[in-house]
Design an enzyme around this catalytic site. Sequence first.
Site, PDB file in Angstrom:
ATOM      1  N   SER A  61      69.556  -6.597  61.716  1.00  0.00           N
ATOM      2  CA  SER A  61      69.001  -5.243  61.663  1.00  0.00           C
ATOM      3  C   SER A  61      67.853  -4.995  62.621  1.00  0.00           C
ATOM      4  O   SER A  61      67.381  -3.863  62.741  1.00  0.00           O
ATOM      5  CB  SER A  61      68.543  -4.914  60.238  1.00  0.00           C
ATOM      6  OG  SER A  61      69.653  -4.642  59.423  1.00  0.00           O
ATOM      7  N   LYS A  64      68.097  -2.120  64.962  1.00  0.00           N
ATOM      8  CA  LYS A  64      67.684  -0.745  64.662  1.00  0.00           C
ATOM      9  C   LYS A  64      66.429  -0.317  65.423  1.00  0.00           C
ATOM     10  O   LYS A  64      66.092   0.866  65.423  1.00  0.00           O
ATOM     11  CB  LYS A  64      67.474  -0.579  63.158  1.00  0.00           C
ATOM     12  CG  LYS A  64      68.745  -0.751  62.326  1.00  0.00           C
ATOM     13  CD  LYS A  64      68.489  -0.437  60.862  1.00  0.00           C
ATOM     14  CE  LYS A  64      69.752  -0.568  60.017  1.00  0.00           C
ATOM     15  NZ  LYS A  64      70.041  -1.950  59.617  1.00  0.00           N
ATOM     16  N   SER A 121      65.637  -0.556  55.942  1.00  0.00           N
ATOM     17  CA  SER A 121      66.733  -0.908  56.858  1.00  0.00           C
ATOM     18  C   SER A 121      68.050  -0.277  56.448  1.00  0.00           C
ATOM     19  O   SER A 121      69.111  -0.909  56.527  1.00  0.00           O
ATOM     20  CB  SER A 121      66.876  -2.437  56.945  1.00  0.00           C
ATOM     21  OG  SER A 121      67.578  -2.807  58.097  1.00  0.00           O
ATOM     22  N   LYS A 225      60.273  -4.428  62.527  1.00  0.00           N
ATOM     23  CA  LYS A 225      61.616  -4.424  61.942  1.00  0.00           C
ATOM     24  C   LYS A 225      62.081  -5.835  61.637  1.00  0.00           C
ATOM     25  O   LYS A 225      61.972  -6.740  62.477  1.00  0.00           O
ATOM     26  CB  LYS A 225      62.607  -3.750  62.904  1.00  0.00           C
ATOM     27  CG  LYS A 225      63.964  -3.462  62.289  1.00  0.00           C
ATOM     28  CD  LYS A 225      63.858  -2.333  61.272  1.00  0.00           C
ATOM     29  CE  LYS A 225      65.073  -2.304  60.357  1.00  0.00           C
ATOM     30  NZ  LYS A 225      65.090  -3.429  59.368  1.00  0.00           N
TER      31      LYS A 225
END
Length: 382
Positions: A61, A64, A121, A225
Site C-alpha cells: 500500500s 498509494k 489505507s 504511508k
Amino acid sequence: MKQSLTVLLAALTLTAAAAPVQAAPADSGLSLSCTSCLLMEKETGTILLEDNAHEKLEPASVTKIMTLLLVMEAVDSGRLSLDEPVTVSAYAAGMGGSQVYLEEGEQMPVSEMIKCVTVVSGNDCAVALAEHVAGSEGAFVSQMNQRARELGMADTTFLNCTGLPAQGHVTSAHDIALMSRELILNHPKIREYTTIWMDSIRGGEFGLTNTNRLVRFYQGTTGLKTGYTSSAQYCISATAERDGMELIAVIMKSPSVNQRFDDAKTLLDYGFANYNLATVYPEVPLAPVDVLLGTQSQVQPQLERDCRLLVRRGEESQVTTRLSLAQDVEAPVEQGQTLGRLEVYVGDELRDTVPILASGAVDRLSVPGIFGRMLSKLLMAG
C-alpha cells in the site's frame, strides 16, 4: 537478516536525477531488519543513508503515495475540489484488503476519501478517487506511470493504484523516496490527513485509527504511508520533522510490523542526530547596483532563492559565503536579470551557488532624456 548501512551523501537535483555520490568515511554501524531502505532529507533531496535502495520490490500500500500525489496535484491545480462528492462504483466497492466498506452508489467527499486512504489505507477509496480523477483505474494507472517517469523513478512499474498483489507491480526504496518527497514538498496540505491518529467517517459511525503508529509514538512524525501484503511483507515511507528539517525514511520488506517501525525510527534518529539544515545569508547586505543610462540610477539585487544547506552537526561554524556582485550595469535592466552570485562553502568545499538577480526592471533613457539629465547636472554644477 541484519544489515549494516553505508553512509552516503548524494545531492539530488529537483528533477530527482541523482548527482554523483560522495561516500562518507565510515560505515554507519546501524543494524536493520529490512531488505532495502533509504533515508532522504526533504528540502535538498540529499540521500543520507541507503542500502539496496534500487532493488525492485513489491511496495504493497505504499503504492498509494503516488495515488495521493496525483489526487493532490488535481486538488492544488483546481481540477478537483475537496468538497465535491465521489460516487462509488461497483468495482471500487468490490476491492478487497484494507477498506472502509464503501457501497455501490455511496457518495463521499474527496476530502473524506483522502482521509480514508491516508489513515486506514482504504483500497476502495483509492480506486474510487482514481476513477473520479481519470475515468477508470486503468487510465489513472497510466498517469501514475507517466508521473513516475517524470520523477526519475526508473525502478518502478505500477499495475494498480492500491498496491494489491500483482505480478510485475514493483518499485524501490529510492523511487518511493522520490515520490514521497514530491508529495510532501509541493503539496503540504497532505499533512492535515497523514498526521491524523484517530478520526471517523459517516457522521462518526465508522472509526479510523492510523496504520502508522509513528504518528502517535514518534516525536515530529508527519506521515506518510504504511504497506503490507504477505509477499511484500512490511513496508513504510515514514516522514518526520524536527527543528525545521524533514526526513523521509523508506523501509521495504521488513519481517514484522514492529521491526518495520523500529527500522524507520532508527533511520530517522540517525538523521536527526547527525544532520542539520542551516539557513545561509550573505555576510554583508546586498548593496544597490548602479544603473548606467537608466531611468533609475540604481537597482536592488536579491537572492534568487533562500539558501538552506544540509550540513553535518558541528559543521555549522565552517559555513562561509563568497559574494560576487556587479558594480554597475547598463540599462535596460530586466527584472530577474543576473547581477552576480553567492557561493556557499563548508570549509574549502563549494556546496551551493545562488544567483543574485535584479529585483525590478529599469528602462533605458531616451536620447532626449540623456540630454535632459546632462543639462540638469550642468545647471546644478553652475
